[in-house]
Design a protein around this motif. Sequence first.
Motif, PDB file in Angstrom:
ATOM      1  N   PRO A  11      57.501  29.216 -20.368  1.00  0.00           N
ATOM      2  CA  PRO A  11      56.369  29.655 -21.397  1.00  0.00           C
ATOM      3  C   PRO A  11      55.160  28.765 -21.129  1.00  0.00           C
ATOM      4  N   ASN A  12      54.138  29.370 -21.293  1.00  0.00           N
ATOM      5  CA  ASN A  12      52.897  28.328 -21.439  1.00  0.00           C
ATOM      6  C   ASN A  12      52.614  27.458 -20.376  1.00  0.00           C
ATOM      7  N   ALA A  13      53.255  27.744 -19.130  1.00  0.00           N
ATOM      8  CA  ALA A  13      53.015  27.098 -17.785  1.00  0.00           C
ATOM      9  C   ALA A  13      51.767  27.574 -17.031  1.00  0.00           C
ATOM     10  N   LEU A  14      51.180  26.883 -16.518  1.00  0.00           N
ATOM     11  CA  LEU A  14      50.257  27.319 -15.399  1.00  0.00           C
ATOM     12  C   LEU A  14      50.679  27.423 -14.159  1.00  0.00           C
ATOM     13  N   ILE A  15      50.735  28.511 -13.653  1.00  0.00           N
ATOM     14  CA  ILE A  15      51.517  28.542 -12.253  1.00  0.00           C
ATOM     15  C   ILE A  15      50.176  28.928 -11.321  1.00  0.00           C
ATOM     16  N   VAL A  16      50.232  28.357 -10.149  1.00  0.00           N
ATOM     17  CA  VAL A  16      49.329  28.608  -9.199  1.00  0.00           C
ATOM     18  C   VAL A  16      49.886  29.154  -7.711  1.00  0.00           C
ATOM     19  N   ALA A  17      49.329  30.136  -7.256  1.00  0.00           N
ATOM     20  CA  ALA A  17      49.927  30.783  -5.821  1.00  0.00           C
ATOM     21  C   ALA A  17      48.672  30.380  -4.856  1.00  0.00           C
ATOM     22  N   ILE A  18      49.062  29.942  -3.703  1.00  0.00           N
ATOM     23  CA  ILE A  18      48.059  29.834  -2.580  1.00  0.00           C
ATOM     24  C   ILE A  18      48.692  30.666  -1.575  1.00  0.00           C
ATOM     25  N   ASN A  19      47.662  31.363  -0.813  1.00  0.00           N
ATOM     26  CA  ASN A  19      47.914  32.109   0.083  1.00  0.00           C
ATOM     27  C   ASN A  19      49.098  33.228  -0.149  1.00  0.00           C
ATOM     28  N   PRO A  20      49.017  33.939  -1.395  1.00  0.00           N
ATOM     29  CA  PRO A  20      50.282  34.543  -1.653  1.00  0.00           C
ATOM     30  C   PRO A  20      50.260  35.945  -0.896  1.00  0.00           C
ATOM     31  N   ASN A  21      51.501  36.418  -0.994  1.00  0.00           N
ATOM     32  CA  ASN A  21      52.175  37.678  -0.555  1.00  0.00           C
ATOM     33  C   ASN A  21      51.640  38.654  -1.743  1.00  0.00           C
ATOM     34  N   PRO A  22      51.011  39.408  -1.672  1.00  0.00           N
ATOM     35  CA  PRO A  22      50.526  40.418  -2.964  1.00  0.00           C
ATOM     36  C   PRO A  22      51.696  40.868  -3.723  1.00  0.00           C
ATOM     37  N   SER A  23      52.723  41.369  -3.001  1.00  0.00           N
ATOM     38  CA  SER A  23      53.845  42.022  -3.581  1.00  0.00           C
ATOM     39  C   SER A  23      54.630  41.089  -4.433  1.00  0.00           C
ATOM     40  N   VAL A  24      54.998  39.833  -3.737  1.00  0.00           N
ATOM     41  CA  VAL A  24      55.833  38.795  -4.598  1.00  0.00           C
ATOM     42  C   VAL A  24      54.867  38.246  -5.872  1.00  0.00           C
TER      43      VAL A  24
END
Length: 95
Positions: A16-29
Amino acid sequence: MPRTPADLVRMLGLKPNALIVAINPNPSVLAWVQEALPDGAVLAEGLPADARPNAILVWPTEGDDLDALFQRLRHAIVPNGAVWAVIPKQRRRSE
C-alpha cells in the motif's frame, strides 16, 4: 505463474502507498497489476524526475545492456526497493 491479478501483486511484493514504475511495459501485464494495486499505491510509466519508486517493473529490450540497466535502476529506487525484470523465455527454433 500467478492465476489472478492479486496473486501477481502479492508475488511482486507490492505494498500500500507505494510508487511503482513500469518501464517498456507489456500492456496486458500492466493492466493486471493496475487491477489489483494495494490501497494508495500508484502505478506510473517511466522513471519520475522528482520521486524515487518503491518498485520498478522493467521489460528490457534485446539491445539493452542489462548490467548498465540494473545499475541505473538500482540507484533510482528507494533503499530496500525492488527491481523486477520481465524477460520472456526464448522460443526454441525448430531445426
